[in-house]
Design an enzyme around this catalytic site. Structure first.
Site, mmCIF file in Angstrom:
data_model
loop_
_atom_site.group_PDB
_atom_site.id
_atom_site.type_symbol
_atom_site.label_atom_id
_atom_site.label_comp_id
_atom_site.label_asym_id
_atom_site.label_seq_id
_atom_site.Cartn_x
_atom_site.Cartn_y
_atom_site.Cartn_z
ATOM 1 C CD GLU A 88 -2.423 -1.195 2.803
ATOM 2 O OE1 GLU A 88 -2.495 -0.163 3.492
ATOM 3 O OE2 GLU A 88 -2.792 -2.309 3.209
ATOM 4 C CE LYS A 148 5.885 5.597 6.394
ATOM 5 N NZ LYS A 148 5.002 6.227 7.325
ATOM 6 C CG ASP A 159 4.162 12.526 4.841
ATOM 7 O OD1 ASP A 159 4.103 12.165 6.037
ATOM 8 O OD2 ASP A 159 5.002 13.325 4.415
ATOM 9 C CE1 TYR A 165 -3.279 2.643 8.633
ATOM 10 C CE2 TYR A 165 -3.184 4.426 7.028
ATOM 11 C CZ TYR A 165 -2.918 3.929 8.293
ATOM 12 O OH TYR A 165 -2.287 4.723 9.195
ATOM 13 C CE LYS A 172 9.508 6.608 7.369
ATOM 14 N NZ LYS A 172 9.757 7.759 8.068
ATOM 15 C CB CYS A 184 11.151 48.320 -4.375
ATOM 16 S SG CYS A 184 10.425 47.084 -5.457
ATOM 17 C CB CYS A 219 9.458 50.178 -8.542
ATOM 18 S SG CYS A 219 9.062 50.277 -6.783
ATOM 19 C CB CYS A 245 7.576 47.464 -2.633
ATOM 20 S SG CYS A 245 7.405 48.712 -3.922
ATOM 21 C CB CYS A 275 5.949 48.128 -7.408
ATOM 22 S SG CYS A 275 7.342 46.997 -7.548
HETATM 23 S S1 IVH Z 1 -0.492 0.363 8.713
HETATM 24 C C1 IVH Z 1 -0.013 -1.826 12.645
HETATM 25 N N1 IVH Z 1 -0.812 1.414 6.315
HETATM 26 O O1 IVH Z 1 2.683 5.185 8.595
HETATM 27 C C2 IVH Z 1 -0.305 -1.158 11.343
HETATM 28 N N2 IVH Z 1 0.196 2.759 7.994
HETATM 29 O O2 IVH Z 1 5.235 4.339 9.729
HETATM 30 C C3 IVH Z 1 -0.056 0.285 11.423
HETATM 31 N N3 IVH Z 1 0.748 5.040 7.264
HETATM 32 O O3 IVH Z 1 1.608 5.111 11.942
HETATM 33 C C4 IVH Z 1 -0.147 1.116 10.252
HETATM 34 N N4 IVH Z 1 0.001 4.828 5.208
HETATM 35 O O4 IVH Z 1 0.402 6.724 10.287
HETATM 36 C C5 IVH Z 1 -0.356 1.619 7.567
HETATM 37 N N5 IVH Z 1 -1.200 2.224 4.164
HETATM 38 C C6 IVH Z 1 -0.745 2.411 5.414
HETATM 39 C C7 IVH Z 1 -0.185 3.654 5.823
HETATM 40 C C8 IVH Z 1 0.281 3.782 7.131
HETATM 41 C C9 IVH Z 1 0.557 5.662 6.090
HETATM 42 C C10 IVH Z 1 1.385 5.678 8.438
HETATM 43 C C11 IVH Z 1 0.673 5.449 9.747
HETATM 44 C C12 IVH Z 1 1.658 4.706 10.608
HETATM 45 C C13 IVH Z 1 2.974 5.073 9.968
HETATM 46 C C14 IVH Z 1 3.994 3.978 10.222
#
Ligand code: IVH
Length: 716
Positions: A121, A123, A125, A243, A339, A434, A437, A452, A457
């Protein structure tokens, strides 16, 4: 459901239920499936009908009604609550070797030769949230609470804010539960993110309001979810991606023994069937090679996604295997977070340029020795303002660490100082005049920024034009940065290299040809012959641009107001002004007092609007726009008049109306709701647990009403 008159007529209850069902269906199509079938107007019509029926029959209002997304402010901040099971984080992997080592550990924890499938999946942010659903009366599940991760054991109850996130279902019907294979009580975990567009809009608004911009969407999302103003949260357009599915358990071990569905892939499917937004970019694979292929796909997709991701999460699919693998102290053994390499690099600060923005604000911009960060060459980074420069302690010639995230402008995070990186020598000096100008720059008392103040300007006009032409404002497609610069008298080379002021803090740029445009109105006077004199503009481009310019004349009044770039007037305020005054003339004639009577407009905004129209140059600009035939009228929102000129204060919990519903009805009757009691308050409406506001009303002799009293007043 009974019908008192024994006819085939639909009862109010039935109509209310039918409206809720159809609204939920279309919200799901719009916010989760991204496949709307209704126009906004169709949606609004049903929503308004439901609101009206609920207002007439407050006893029918339920917490999971689509009308109840935005509720009252949490009174005493957010309560701390323990999670049903800890919200753990994941171990990280940074390369293929880490992933292979992990898969070997997984294999080692299972029987010899046992096959393993992995779910990959994205990740996301953002920040993680736990949602609890409980049994409703008709076999459905209703949202009970939304809690932040906190320290993993105890989080904050941000339910009021979570309810405003449109992709979080307030209600899962019995039918959907059945299709998903879910009981009425369960827990969903997932990530709240602020999509890139919403992030940019939020920062533009913050900047217009004189506030510091959020550094990245993640911080913006975290700040938003902890805001004590649900209506602000509702406007931010957070998204929730589900998720993780758990049984509604008591407290206990972070066990997966109570999983509701026996594979992670099935849980994602089930969540989707129940109406949750589940990220579509997930894949089940049966080897680390499969995982590696997914990583490559995710990396390629990354910049095109409407939200930020910082890696990929890989989970063992079978819950039975997850159970056997178990947990280390802080993380599951059955999942890992890959990561992406950090988007940061060290490079040298060669110089600092000073850019003049739309409001005249002067921003220092770092000129960097070109460096590649995550595949993109970076040569510029923002330094924000003098305070930021002081905080970093940065000098020209320093080596600095630069970070890049998504589409965000690169940022200098620190000065690097070690044996290999000598410190720079040259102090960064802000210019006195500035750079565009030559006007003497001004620092207003109490502000960090230099400005300014020359309204003509060229740098300011350039930014005004960019704003005016941009999407979401007048939407003049094709009128981009390079063309605007040319219209202002620069050559294309200068425009794209933004070179002129480089290395010469106090040098003033000279345009190399005559400007075709001196204000935003001038774009409506452009001729094809003029356009054809510009570099890289041929017949086709010129015609297309003229057509776009012509088309923008039809943009509604609220867009025109937004386009004028009045300080503090963002999208919502512009809309409110257009609806309230109905025409440019009425708005221009409005006094500060009349302006503050508009809901959501405070004295600060009222003053800047007044100031704007008190300035002759602005009036001249508006008149020219009128001459070109831009839209200067709008449909007025008709308000009742029973409470015109009256200010009410709400306090405590009312027996049937939510705070928001009461406010809406007062405003619909022409009244204003204020947050604090003063001598100017006409009525205080007090419910249960009314506190200091009620006391203050009694001290000041302000009339106090209960809900029945308010309803009677609304009747007129
Ligand atoms: S699973 C025990 N799935 O990443 C399972 N986490 O580095 C826990 N995160 O704390 C999380 N996308 O905030 C899971 N598809 C995803 C995610 C995800 C982002 C975040 C989440 C977690 C952190 C872990």
């Amino acid at each position: 459901m009974g019908n008192e008159r024994g006819t085939n007529e639909v009862t109010v209850e039935q109509r209310v239920e039918a409206l809720r069902e159809v609204l939920r269906h279309h919200e799901h199509l719009y916010y989760v499936m991204d496949a709307p079938e209704w126009t906004d107007a169709q949606y609004d019509a049903r929503m308004n009908e439901l609101r009206a029926l609920e207002a007439e029959h407050p006893e029918m209002v339920t917490a999971d009604s689509p009308t109840q997304r935005v509720g009252g402010k949490p009174k005493d901040g957010f309560a701390k609550v323990a999670h049903s099971r800890p919200m753990l984080s994941l171990d990280n992997a940074y390369n293929e070797g880490d992933l292979r080592a992990w898969s070997e550990r997984v294999a080692g924890g299972l029987a010899l030769g046992e096959s393993v499938r992995y779910v990959c999946e994205l990740k996301l942010d953002g920040l993680s949230l736990a949602l609890q659903y409980e049994a409703g009366r008709g076999g459905e599940a209703v949202l009970r609470s939304g809690v932040t991760r906190g320290d993993g054991t105890v989080g904050e109850d941000v339910t009021t804010n979570v309810r405003t996130i449109r992709s979080v279902p307030l209600h899962v019907s019995a039918k959907a539960l059945k299709a998903a294979g879910l009981p009425q009580r369960f827990e969903v975990r997932g990530e709240v993110v602020l999509p890139q567009k919403a992030f940019e809009r939020m920062n533009a608004e913050r900047e217009a309001a004189g506030l510091a911009a959020a550094a990245n969407p993640r911080n913006a999302a975290a700040g938003t979810i902890r805001t004590l103003e649900p209506n602000v949260v509702a406007q931010r357009r957070l998204e929730f991606f589900a998720y993780f599915l758990l049984s509604a358990g008591g407290q206990g071990e972070p066990t997966v023994g109570e999983a509701l569905l026996q594979e992670q892939s099935a849980a994602l499917k089930g969540l989707r069937a129940a109406g949750f937004l589940v990220n579509p970019n997930a894949k089940t694979v049966d080897s680390i090679d499969g995982v590696m292929a997914f990583l490559a796909e995710a990396d390629a997709q990354r910049d095109g996604l409407p939200y930020e991701i910082d890696g990929v999460v890989i989970k063992v699919d079978a819950v039975a295997q997850q159970r056997r693998l178990g947990f280390t102290g802080k993380a599951p053994r059955w999942a890992i977070a890959y990561k992406f390499p950090a988007r940061a690099a060290v490079t040298r600060l060669e110089d600092v340029l000073f850019q003049v923005g739309r409001t005249g604000k002067v921003t220092p911009v770092a000129v960097l020795a070109a460096v590649s960060i995550g595949g993109t060459t970076v040569t510029r980074a923002t330094l924000h303002n003098a305070d930021e420069i002081a905080r970093l302690g940065v000098r020209i010639g320093d080596f600095v660490s630069v970070e890049r995230g998504g589409d965000v402008i690169p940022k200098i995070t620190e000065v690097v100082e070690d044996a290999k990186h000598a410190r720079g020598e040259r102090e960064i000096v802000f210019p006195a005049v500035c750079p565009r100008c030559g006007e003497v720059l001004v620092r207003e008392p109490g502000e960090v920024d230099l400005r300014c103040v020359n309204v003509s300007c060229p740098a300011r006009v350039e930014e005004e034009l960019r704003h005016f032409a941009s999407r979401g404002v007048m939407n003049v497609e094709g009128l981009g940065e390079a063309l605007i610069a040319q219209l202002l008298g620069h050559t294309l080379a200068e425009a794209t290299a933004e070179g002129a002021a480089e290395g010469a803090n106090d040098a003033v740029e000279e345009p190399t040809r005559t400007a075709l445009v001196h204000s935003i109105a001038d774009i409506y006077a452009l001729t094809k012959a003029q356009l054809l004199t510009l570099e890289r503009v041929g017949e086709k481009t010129a015609d297309a641009l003229l057509e776009q310019v012509e088309r923008s004349k039809a943009a509604p009044l609220n867009r025109v107001l937004l386009g004028l770039g009045i300080r503090h007037v963002g999208e919502r305020t512009a809309q409110a002004l257009a609806e309230e005054f109905g025409s440019m003339d009425a708005l221009m004639a409005a006094t500060e007092e009349e302006l503050t009577r508009v809901n959501d407009i405070g004295p600060k905004v009222a003053a800047t609007v007044r100031e704007f129209f008190a300035n002759e140059r602005n009036v001249a600009l508006v008149e020219r726009l009128r001459g070109f035939g831009l839209t200067f009228t709008a449909e007025r929102r008709v308000r009742g008049t029973t409470l015109t000129g009256k200010t009410l204060v709400l306090t405590g919990t009312l027996p049937t109306l939510t705070r928001e519903a009461a406010k809406e009805r007062i405003e619909a009757a022409g009244g204003k709701v204020s947050g604090s009691v003063s001598k100017k308050t006409d009525y205080v409406v007090a419910g249960e647990e009314a506190g200091s506001k009620l006391e203050k009303a009694q001290q000041l002799g302000v009339a106090v009403l209960d809900e029945a009293g308010l309803l009677a007043l609304l009747q007129g």
